[in-house]
Each structure stands twice: as structure tokens, then as C-alpha cells.
Design a protein around this motif. Structure first.
Motif, short mmCIF file in Angstrom:
data_model
loop_
_atom_site.label_atom_id
_atom_site.label_comp_id
_atom_site.label_asym_id
_atom_site.label_seq_id
_atom_site.Cartn_x
_atom_site.Cartn_y
_atom_site.Cartn_z
N GLU A 60 0.83 -1.21 0.00
CA GLU A 60 0.00 0.00 0.00
C GLU A 60 0.87 1.26 0.00
O GLU A 60 0.53 2.25 -0.65
N ARG A 63 2.22 1.54 -3.48
CA ARG A 63 1.07 1.84 -4.34
C ARG A 63 0.70 3.31 -4.24
O ARG A 63 0.46 3.97 -5.25
N ILE A 106 3.69 -3.01 -9.15
CA ILE A 106 2.62 -3.75 -9.83
C ILE A 106 3.18 -5.03 -10.43
O ILE A 106 2.62 -6.12 -10.25
N ALA A 124 -2.71 -5.77 -6.07
CA ALA A 124 -2.01 -5.39 -7.31
C ALA A 124 -3.02 -5.22 -8.45
O ALA A 124 -2.94 -4.25 -9.22
N THR A 127 -4.85 -2.01 -8.10
CA THR A 127 -4.00 -0.87 -8.48
C THR A 127 -4.03 -0.67 -10.00
O THR A 127 -4.12 0.46 -10.48
#
Length: 197
Positions: A60, A63, A106, A124, A127
Motif C-alpha cells: 500500500e 502503491r 505492480i 495489485a 491498483t
């Protein structure tokens, strides 16, 4: 002002995020994490329920760094095409941007987690959908403002665009040759201008 516990938790996440991203969930041992943070196993578990919770927090963190950068590149003043060109410029240097993260979160987490951690794999995938949605919104605004037309829906075009970008990232990562990324993303400038009519 944050408490000492909050600062410790933030320090742990920031420190272990590149370790998890580089070595994967299974490939990262607790000794890797204690060595990176200079904290004991007990200190880590005092802040996180288990290794999976720590891995999710680490993903996170990466991300959010990525999504913030994408938002910054897509929110510049100007027309939709200028925003997309700005995003393309970001991806020309994406390998440099992700270097401190341990590579593309990713790609790394998305592949690593497919067979060993459903929560990380889902994060993932989410995202990817978030990024495609952000790009699609810019294309949709361009269409609504009569800047251009697309041969397919904005979301479909965004998915195709992002697939090309991620493919280039993957090839550059596997071959350790950034020309795959640079040349492909540079070609996207030409492709996008040709497709936007």
C-alpha cells in the motif's frame, strides 16, 4: 503530531516496502525485515499482526507513492492530450522512479503474489484498475471537450495503453535493458497522436 508508535509503524513500512517489493512475500524472511529495520521480531509483530499484514502495508505504501505520482502527472493544467503526454514522460523515467522501491510494485507484487498470497494479488490487480480508470477519465474528458475522438471506449483505450506500458516495464526488468521501456513509451507518443482523431 504523531505518536511514537505511529512514527515507528511508519518507519517500519517505509523501510520494509522495498525489501518486500524486491524479494517477494515468500522470499522475504523475518530476519530480512529485522535486519532492514534494526528492530526485533517482537517489535515488528508489536506493530503488525503478522507478516502478511506487514506485506500488505508495504505494498500500500508503494502503491500510494505510484498513484500520487500518476495523479500529479495527470492533473497538470491544459488539454487531455497534454496530460497524457505528461504521463508518458513520467513512464519514460519509470525505472528510475521505482528504483528506491525495489522495482515496479505492480509487476513485482502482481506476479509474485499470484500463487502464494491472494490478498496481495488482489491489491495489485486493484491498483491496475485504479490506474486504468485515472487514464480513462482523462480520455473521457478529452472526448467530452471535443479535443479528439477514440476508436474504442476511453476505458478500453486506457487498458490497451497501460498494457503496452506494463509490457515495456516487464521487458526492461527481465532483460535489464531500459531501452525496452524508453523506446516503447516513446513510440506511444506517435501511436496516441495517430489514434486520436
Amino acid at each position: 503530531m504523531s505518536s511514537k508508535a505511529e512514527r515507528t509503524t511508519a518507519y517500519i513500512i517505509e523501510t520494509v516496502a522495498p525489501v518486500f517489493n524486491k524479494h517477494g512475500y515468500i522470499g522475504t524472511s523475518m530476519s530480512d525485515l529485522t535486519e532492514a529495520t534494526n528492530l526485533t521480531k517482537g517489535a515488528l509483530y508489536g506493530n503488525f499482526e503478522n507478516k502478511e499484514a506487514l506485506a500488505l502495508a508495504a505494498f500500500e505504501y508503494n502503491r500510494n507513492l505510484l498513484l500520487t505520482a500518476i495523479d500529479e502527472h495527470l492533473s497538470i493544467e491544459g488539454k487531455a492530450l497534454a496530460k497524457i503526454e505528461n504521463l508518458i514522460d513520467f513512464y519514460k523515467k519509470y525505472d528510475i522512479f521505482t528504483m528506491t522501491m525495489g522495482g515496479c510494485p505492480i509487476l513485482n507484487v502482481g506476479i509474485d503474489a499470484q500463487h502464494n498470497n491472494k490478498l496481495l494479488a488482489a491489491a495489485a490487480k486493484e491498483t491496475i484498475k485504479d490506474i486504468e480508470g485515472k487514464i480513462a477519465l482523462v480520455f473521457e474528458n478529452g472526448i467530452n471537450n471535443e479535443e479528439f475522438k477514440l476508436p474504442v471506449s476511453p476505458l478500453q483505450f486506457s487498458k490497451q495503453l497501460f498494457t503496452i506500458i506494463q509490457g515495456a516495464i516487464s521487458m526492461a526488468t527481465v532483460t535489464k535493458d531500459r531501452k525496452y521501456l524508453l523506446n516503447t513509451v516513446t513510440y506511444l507518443d506517435v501511436l496516441i497522436k495517430r489514434e486520436l482523431k
